[in-house]
Design an enzyme around this catalytic site. Structure first.
Site, PDB file in Angstrom:
ATOM      1  N   CYS A 120       0.812  -1.221   0.000  1.00 15.33           N
ATOM      2  CA  CYS A 120       0.000   0.000   0.000  1.00 15.33           C
ATOM      3  C   CYS A 120       0.845   1.271   0.000  1.00 15.33           C
ATOM      4  CB  CYS A 120      -0.934   0.008   1.205  1.00 15.33           C
ATOM      5  SG  CYS A 120      -2.163  -1.324   1.173  1.00 15.33           S
ATOM      6  N   HIS A 263      -2.955   7.542   2.621  1.00 15.40           N
ATOM      7  CA  HIS A 263      -3.409   6.257   2.099  1.00 15.40           C
ATOM      8  C   HIS A 263      -4.769   5.957   2.693  1.00 15.40           C
ATOM      9  CE1 HIS A 263      -3.906   2.067   1.356  1.00 15.40           C
ATOM     10  NE2 HIS A 263      -3.521   1.672   2.558  1.00 15.40           N
ATOM     11  N   ASN A 293     -10.270   0.631   0.413  1.00 18.01           N
ATOM     12  CA  ASN A 293      -8.801   0.594   0.395  1.00 18.01           C
ATOM     13  C   ASN A 293      -8.356   0.019  -0.947  1.00 18.01           C
ATOM     14  OD1 ASN A 293      -6.078   0.083   0.717  1.00 18.01           O
ATOM     15  ND2 ASN A 293      -6.282  -0.894   2.721  1.00 18.01           N
TER      16      ASN A 293
END
Length: 356
Positions: A120, A263, A293
Protein backbone atom coordinates in the site's frame (compact mmCIF):
# COMPACT_ATOMS: atom_id res chain seq x y z
CA UNK A 1 22.89 25.60 -12.16
CA UNK A 2 20.39 24.15 -9.63
CA UNK A 3 18.84 20.75 -10.19
CA UNK A 4 15.31 20.83 -11.60
CA UNK A 5 12.38 19.97 -9.39
CA UNK A 6 9.94 17.24 -10.35
CA UNK A 7 6.51 18.78 -11.00
CA UNK A 8 3.22 16.89 -11.14
CA UNK A 9 1.59 17.95 -14.41
CA UNK A 10 -1.04 15.28 -15.10
CA UNK A 11 -3.61 13.37 -13.02
CA UNK A 12 -5.75 10.41 -14.06
CA UNK A 13 -7.85 7.67 -12.53
CA UNK A 14 -9.73 4.53 -13.49
CA UNK A 15 -12.34 2.66 -11.46
CA UNK A 16 -14.28 -0.48 -12.35
CA UNK A 17 -17.89 0.29 -13.23
CA UNK A 18 -19.29 -2.14 -10.66
CA UNK A 19 -20.05 -0.40 -7.34
CA UNK A 20 -20.70 -2.70 -4.38
CA UNK A 21 -22.24 -1.12 -1.26
CA UNK A 22 -21.71 -2.73 2.12
CA UNK A 23 -25.17 -4.30 2.19
CA UNK A 24 -24.59 -6.14 -1.09
CA UNK A 25 -21.09 -7.23 -0.06
CA UNK A 26 -22.47 -8.74 3.14
CA UNK A 27 -25.33 -10.47 1.33
CA UNK A 28 -23.31 -11.85 -1.59
CA UNK A 29 -20.39 -13.14 0.52
CA UNK A 30 -22.32 -14.30 3.56
CA UNK A 31 -20.29 -12.15 5.93
CA UNK A 32 -21.17 -12.26 9.62
CA UNK A 33 -21.69 -8.51 9.96
CA UNK A 34 -23.88 -5.69 8.67
CA UNK A 35 -23.36 -2.60 6.56
CA UNK A 36 -23.53 -0.13 9.44
CA UNK A 37 -20.89 -2.02 11.43
CA UNK A 38 -18.54 -1.87 8.43
CA UNK A 39 -19.13 1.86 8.02
CA UNK A 40 -18.55 2.59 11.71
CA UNK A 41 -15.43 0.44 11.92
CA UNK A 42 -13.76 1.46 8.64
CA UNK A 43 -15.45 4.54 7.19
CA UNK A 44 -16.22 2.56 4.02
CA UNK A 45 -19.75 2.56 2.57
CA UNK A 46 -18.99 1.09 -0.87
CA UNK A 47 -16.17 0.05 -3.16
CA UNK A 48 -15.57 -0.48 -6.88
CA UNK A 49 -14.89 -4.13 -7.73
CA UNK A 50 -13.37 -5.47 -10.93
CA UNK A 51 -14.98 -8.38 -12.72
CA UNK A 52 -12.78 -11.43 -13.37
CA UNK A 53 -12.02 -10.25 -16.92
CA UNK A 54 -10.54 -6.91 -15.77
CA UNK A 55 -6.89 -7.01 -14.74
CA UNK A 56 -4.58 -4.61 -12.95
CA UNK A 57 -3.01 -3.84 -16.32
CA UNK A 58 -6.40 -2.85 -17.74
CA UNK A 59 -6.99 -0.37 -14.94
CA UNK A 60 -3.42 0.93 -15.11
CA UNK A 61 -3.64 1.52 -18.85
CA UNK A 62 -6.87 3.51 -18.52
CA UNK A 63 -5.49 5.62 -15.64
CA UNK A 64 -2.26 6.26 -17.53
CA UNK A 65 -4.14 7.47 -20.59
CA UNK A 66 -6.25 9.72 -18.39
CA UNK A 67 -3.13 11.27 -16.82
CA UNK A 68 -1.72 12.03 -20.28
CA UNK A 69 -5.03 13.64 -21.29
CA UNK A 70 -4.88 15.79 -18.15
CA UNK A 71 -1.27 16.81 -18.87
CA UNK A 72 -2.06 17.66 -22.50
CA UNK A 73 -4.99 19.80 -21.39
CA UNK A 74 -2.78 21.74 -18.96
CA UNK A 75 0.25 22.09 -21.26
CA UNK A 76 -1.68 22.68 -24.47
CA UNK A 77 0.28 19.96 -26.27
CA UNK A 78 0.99 16.24 -25.77
CA UNK A 79 3.64 15.20 -23.25
CA UNK A 80 5.16 11.77 -23.91
CA UNK A 81 6.40 9.66 -20.97
CA UNK A 82 9.99 8.46 -21.24
CA UNK A 83 9.74 5.92 -18.37
CA UNK A 84 6.82 4.16 -16.67
CA UNK A 85 6.70 2.98 -13.06
CA UNK A 86 3.76 0.82 -11.97
CA UNK A 87 3.18 0.42 -8.23
CA UNK A 88 1.20 -2.77 -7.62
CA UNK A 89 0.93 -5.86 -5.43
CA UNK A 90 -1.45 -7.55 -7.87
CA UNK A 91 0.38 -7.82 -11.22
CA UNK A 92 -1.30 -9.47 -14.18
CA UNK A 93 1.23 -12.33 -13.97
CA UNK A 94 3.83 -13.48 -11.46
CA UNK A 95 6.25 -13.16 -14.39
CA UNK A 96 6.81 -10.92 -16.31
CA UNK A 97 6.17 -7.48 -14.82
CA UNK A 98 2.94 -5.75 -15.84
CA UNK A 99 4.43 -2.32 -16.58
CA UNK A 100 5.98 -3.21 -19.97
CA UNK A 101 2.61 -4.41 -21.30
CA UNK A 102 0.92 -1.27 -19.99
CA UNK A 103 3.53 0.83 -21.80
CA UNK A 104 2.92 -1.14 -25.00
CA UNK A 105 -0.84 -0.72 -24.78
CA UNK A 106 -0.33 3.02 -24.35
CA UNK A 107 1.80 3.15 -27.47
CA UNK A 108 5.03 3.83 -25.55
CA UNK A 109 7.24 1.46 -27.51
CA UNK A 110 10.76 0.78 -26.16
CA UNK A 111 10.18 3.01 -23.11
CA UNK A 112 11.67 1.49 -19.92
CA UNK A 113 8.90 0.21 -17.66
CA UNK A 114 9.03 -1.61 -14.34
CA UNK A 115 6.82 -2.72 -11.46
CA UNK A 116 7.38 -1.42 -7.91
CA UNK A 117 6.06 -3.52 -5.02
CA UNK A 118 5.87 -1.86 -1.62
CA UNK A 119 2.24 -2.90 -1.04
CA UNK A 120 0.00 0.00 0.00
CA UNK A 121 3.03 2.31 0.24
CA UNK A 122 4.06 1.42 -3.31
CA UNK A 123 2.91 4.65 -4.92
CA UNK A 124 5.04 6.73 -2.54
CA UNK A 125 8.06 4.56 -3.32
CA UNK A 126 7.49 4.83 -7.07
CA UNK A 127 6.97 8.59 -6.71
CA UNK A 128 10.32 8.91 -4.92
CA UNK A 129 12.08 6.96 -7.67
CA UNK A 130 10.45 9.08 -10.38
CA UNK A 131 11.35 12.30 -8.61
CA UNK A 132 14.97 11.22 -8.36
CA UNK A 133 15.09 10.42 -12.07
CA UNK A 134 13.85 13.90 -12.93
CA UNK A 135 16.07 15.82 -10.51
CA UNK A 136 19.12 13.82 -11.67
CA UNK A 137 18.34 14.73 -15.28
CA UNK A 138 18.03 11.08 -16.37
CA UNK A 139 14.38 11.28 -17.50
CA UNK A 140 12.03 14.19 -18.09
CA UNK A 141 8.50 12.77 -18.03
CA UNK A 142 8.04 9.73 -15.75
CA UNK A 143 4.55 8.27 -15.69
CA UNK A 144 3.77 6.84 -12.24
CA UNK A 145 0.75 4.57 -11.85
CA UNK A 146 -0.70 2.85 -8.80
CA UNK A 147 -3.09 0.04 -9.76
CA UNK A 148 -4.62 -2.87 -7.89
CA UNK A 149 -7.22 -5.64 -8.17
CA UNK A 150 -7.18 -6.95 -4.62
CA UNK A 151 -10.76 -8.20 -4.69
CA UNK A 152 -10.05 -10.72 -7.45
CA UNK A 153 -6.36 -11.44 -6.81
CA UNK A 154 -5.67 -11.48 -3.08
CA UNK A 155 -8.77 -11.18 -0.91
CA UNK A 156 -10.83 -14.10 0.38
CA UNK A 157 -14.39 -12.86 -0.23
CA UNK A 158 -15.62 -14.77 2.83
CA UNK A 159 -13.01 -13.34 5.25
CA UNK A 160 -14.69 -10.53 7.16
CA UNK A 161 -11.35 -9.09 8.30
CA UNK A 162 -10.21 -8.29 4.75
CA UNK A 163 -13.21 -8.50 2.40
CA UNK A 164 -14.84 -5.41 3.93
CA UNK A 165 -11.75 -3.25 3.35
CA UNK A 166 -10.59 -3.54 -0.22
CA UNK A 167 -11.67 -2.19 -3.56
CA UNK A 168 -10.07 -2.03 -7.01
CA UNK A 169 -8.83 0.89 -9.08
CA UNK A 170 -5.91 2.81 -10.52
CA UNK A 171 -4.53 6.32 -10.27
CA UNK A 172 -1.73 7.90 -12.29
CA UNK A 173 0.40 11.02 -12.41
CA UNK A 174 2.81 12.46 -14.96
CA UNK A 175 5.89 14.42 -13.88
CA UNK A 176 7.99 16.99 -15.71
CA UNK A 177 11.00 19.16 -14.81
CA UNK A 178 10.26 22.53 -13.22
CA UNK A 179 11.01 24.64 -10.17
CA UNK A 180 10.31 24.00 -6.49
CA UNK A 181 8.04 27.03 -6.23
CA UNK A 182 5.54 25.83 -8.84
CA UNK A 183 2.18 24.16 -8.16
CA UNK A 184 2.74 20.40 -8.37
CA UNK A 185 6.39 20.54 -7.28
CA UNK A 186 7.53 17.56 -5.19
CA UNK A 187 9.57 18.81 -2.25
CA UNK A 188 10.71 16.24 0.35
CA UNK A 189 10.09 12.64 1.26
CA UNK A 190 10.70 10.06 3.96
CA UNK A 191 10.56 6.29 3.45
CA UNK A 192 11.14 3.28 5.69
CA UNK A 193 10.60 -0.45 6.19
CA UNK A 194 10.58 -3.00 9.00
CA UNK A 195 11.05 -6.50 7.62
CA UNK A 196 10.85 -8.07 11.09
CA UNK A 197 7.07 -7.62 11.01
CA UNK A 198 6.21 -9.22 7.66
CA UNK A 199 3.80 -11.60 9.38
CA UNK A 200 1.38 -8.81 10.30
CA UNK A 201 -0.02 -8.56 6.78
CA UNK A 202 0.94 -10.98 4.00
CA UNK A 203 -0.08 -13.77 1.64
CA UNK A 204 1.48 -16.83 3.31
CA UNK A 205 1.88 -19.07 0.24
CA UNK A 206 2.45 -18.86 -3.48
CA UNK A 207 6.00 -17.47 -3.52
CA UNK A 208 9.36 -19.21 -3.42
CA UNK A 209 9.26 -19.54 0.39
CA UNK A 210 6.07 -21.62 0.25
CA UNK A 211 5.47 -22.59 -3.40
CA UNK A 212 2.22 -23.86 -4.84
CA UNK A 213 1.74 -27.50 -3.85
CA UNK A 214 3.71 -27.20 -0.62
CA UNK A 215 2.65 -29.83 1.95
CA UNK A 216 0.15 -28.60 4.49
CA UNK A 217 -1.04 -25.53 2.56
CA UNK A 218 -4.74 -24.84 2.14
CA UNK A 219 -6.74 -22.50 -0.06
CA UNK A 220 -6.68 -19.83 2.65
CA UNK A 221 -2.88 -19.69 2.55
CA UNK A 222 -3.05 -18.07 -0.87
CA UNK A 223 -5.21 -15.16 0.33
CA UNK A 224 -4.20 -12.02 2.19
CA UNK A 225 -4.19 -12.36 5.98
CA UNK A 226 -3.86 -9.48 8.41
CA UNK A 227 -3.48 -8.85 12.12
CA UNK A 228 -5.77 -5.84 12.12
CA UNK A 229 -5.07 -4.55 15.64
CA UNK A 230 -1.29 -4.69 15.23
CA UNK A 231 -1.41 -3.21 11.72
CA UNK A 232 -3.52 -0.33 13.01
CA UNK A 233 -0.99 0.51 15.73
CA UNK A 234 1.96 0.26 13.36
CA UNK A 235 0.25 2.33 10.66
CA UNK A 236 -0.56 5.20 12.99
CA UNK A 237 2.92 5.21 14.51
CA UNK A 238 4.84 4.91 11.24
CA UNK A 239 2.81 7.37 9.15
CA UNK A 240 2.93 9.98 11.90
CA UNK A 241 6.71 9.69 12.33
CA UNK A 242 7.34 9.66 8.57
CA UNK A 243 5.10 12.67 8.03
CA UNK A 244 6.92 14.63 10.73
CA UNK A 245 10.27 13.74 9.13
CA UNK A 246 9.11 14.89 5.69
CA UNK A 247 7.71 18.12 7.16
CA UNK A 248 11.00 18.78 8.94
CA UNK A 249 12.95 18.31 5.69
CA UNK A 250 10.61 20.77 3.98
CA UNK A 251 10.91 23.19 6.90
CA UNK A 252 7.16 23.14 7.40
CA UNK A 253 5.28 22.69 10.62
CA UNK A 254 1.99 20.82 10.86
CA UNK A 255 0.28 24.22 10.98
CA UNK A 256 1.63 24.92 7.49
CA UNK A 257 -0.15 21.89 6.00
CA UNK A 258 -3.14 23.03 3.95
CA UNK A 259 -4.05 19.57 2.62
CA UNK A 260 -3.36 16.08 3.98
CA UNK A 261 -3.94 13.13 1.63
CA UNK A 262 -3.33 9.81 3.35
CA UNK A 263 -3.41 6.26 2.10
CA UNK A 264 -7.10 5.38 2.26
CA UNK A 265 -6.93 2.32 4.51
CA UNK A 266 -9.31 2.99 7.37
CA UNK A 267 -10.91 6.27 8.44
CA UNK A 268 -9.92 5.72 12.05
CA UNK A 269 -6.25 5.46 11.04
CA UNK A 270 -6.50 8.63 8.98
CA UNK A 271 -8.22 10.51 11.80
CA UNK A 272 -5.73 9.26 14.40
CA UNK A 273 -2.71 10.29 12.31
CA UNK A 274 -4.21 13.70 11.54
CA UNK A 275 -4.95 14.22 15.22
CA UNK A 276 -1.42 13.34 16.27
CA UNK A 277 -0.02 15.69 13.63
CA UNK A 278 -2.42 18.46 14.55
CA UNK A 279 -3.95 18.70 11.06
CA UNK A 280 -7.63 19.71 11.24
CA UNK A 281 -10.21 17.37 9.73
CA UNK A 282 -11.22 20.07 7.25
CA UNK A 283 -7.76 19.83 5.66
CA UNK A 284 -7.87 16.03 5.28
CA UNK A 285 -8.99 14.84 1.85
CA UNK A 286 -9.88 11.36 0.66
CA UNK A 287 -12.46 9.14 -1.01
CA UNK A 288 -12.33 6.08 1.27
CA UNK A 289 -16.09 6.10 1.86
CA UNK A 290 -16.82 5.47 -1.82
CA UNK A 291 -13.84 3.36 -3.04
CA UNK A 292 -12.47 1.50 -0.02
CA UNK A 293 -8.80 0.59 0.40
CA UNK A 294 -7.30 0.43 -3.09
CA UNK A 295 -3.76 -0.22 -1.79
CA UNK A 296 -1.09 1.34 -4.05
CA UNK A 297 -3.80 3.11 -6.05
CA UNK A 298 -5.33 4.92 -3.08
CA UNK A 299 -3.15 8.06 -2.88
CA UNK A 300 -3.25 8.97 -6.60
CA UNK A 301 -7.00 8.21 -6.64
CA UNK A 302 -7.52 10.51 -3.65
CA UNK A 303 -5.36 13.22 -5.24
CA UNK A 304 -7.33 12.99 -8.47
CA UNK A 305 -10.62 13.11 -6.55
CA UNK A 306 -9.60 16.22 -4.59
CA UNK A 307 -8.40 17.92 -7.78
CA UNK A 308 -11.51 16.97 -9.75
CA UNK A 309 -13.78 18.44 -7.09
CA UNK A 310 -11.58 21.56 -6.67
CA UNK A 311 -11.21 20.90 -2.96
CA UNK A 312 -7.60 22.12 -2.80
CA UNK A 313 -6.20 25.23 -4.46
CA UNK A 314 -3.18 24.85 -6.79
CA UNK A 315 0.02 25.50 -4.86
CA UNK A 316 -1.42 24.57 -1.46
CA UNK A 317 1.09 23.01 0.92
CA UNK A 318 0.23 19.32 0.76
CA UNK A 319 1.29 16.28 2.79
CA UNK A 320 0.98 12.66 1.61
CA UNK A 321 1.34 9.65 3.92
CA UNK A 322 1.07 5.90 3.47
CA UNK A 323 1.68 2.51 5.07
CA UNK A 324 1.56 -1.07 3.86
CA UNK A 325 2.78 -4.63 4.14
CA UNK A 326 6.48 -5.18 4.32
CA UNK A 327 6.20 -3.31 6.60
CA UNK A 328 6.71 -0.25 4.41
CA UNK A 329 5.73 3.38 4.92
CA UNK A 330 6.42 6.86 3.60
CA UNK A 331 5.46 10.51 3.37
CA UNK A 332 5.88 13.28 0.79
CA UNK A 333 5.43 17.03 0.74
CA UNK A 334 4.45 18.94 -2.38
CA UNK A 335 2.62 21.97 -3.67
CA UNK A 336 -0.82 20.83 -4.82
CA UNK A 337 -0.88 20.62 -8.64
CA UNK A 338 -2.74 22.70 -11.20
CA UNK A 339 -3.50 19.52 -13.16
CA UNK A 340 -7.10 18.35 -13.14
CA UNK A 341 -8.61 15.08 -14.39
CA UNK A 342 -10.84 15.52 -17.43
CA UNK A 343 -14.17 14.47 -15.97
CA UNK A 344 -15.98 14.99 -19.27
CA UNK A 345 -14.22 11.89 -20.63
CA UNK A 346 -14.62 9.08 -18.05
CA UNK A 347 -11.84 6.51 -18.29
CA UNK A 348 -13.11 3.03 -17.52
CA UNK A 349 -10.81 0.08 -17.98
CA UNK A 350 -10.87 -1.87 -21.24
CA UNK A 351 -10.34 -5.60 -21.05
CA UNK A 352 -7.09 -7.19 -22.17
CA UNK A 353 -6.60 -7.04 -25.90
CA UNK A 354 -8.19 -3.61 -26.42
CA UNK A 355 -6.38 -1.44 -28.91
CA UNK A 356 -3.79 0.85 -27.32
Amino acid sequence: MPMPAAVLCGLGSSLPKRVVPNSRLVEENGLATDSEWILRRTGIAARHMADPRTSTGDLATAAGRAALDSARNLAGSPLVPDILLLATTTPDHRCPATAPEVAHRMGLEAVPALDVNAACAGFLYALTLAKGLVTAGLYTHPLVIGAETYTTALVDPHDRDTAILFGDGAGAILLRPGTASQPGALLAEDLGTDGSRTGLVRVPAGGSRTPFGSPGTTRKDFYLVMNGKAVYAQAVRRITASALAALDRTRWSADDVEAFVSHQANQRIIDDVAGRLGVPAARCHGNLRHVGNTAAASIPLALADAAERNLVRPGARTLLGGFGAGLAWGAHTLHFPEARPLTRSPHHADHQGAAP
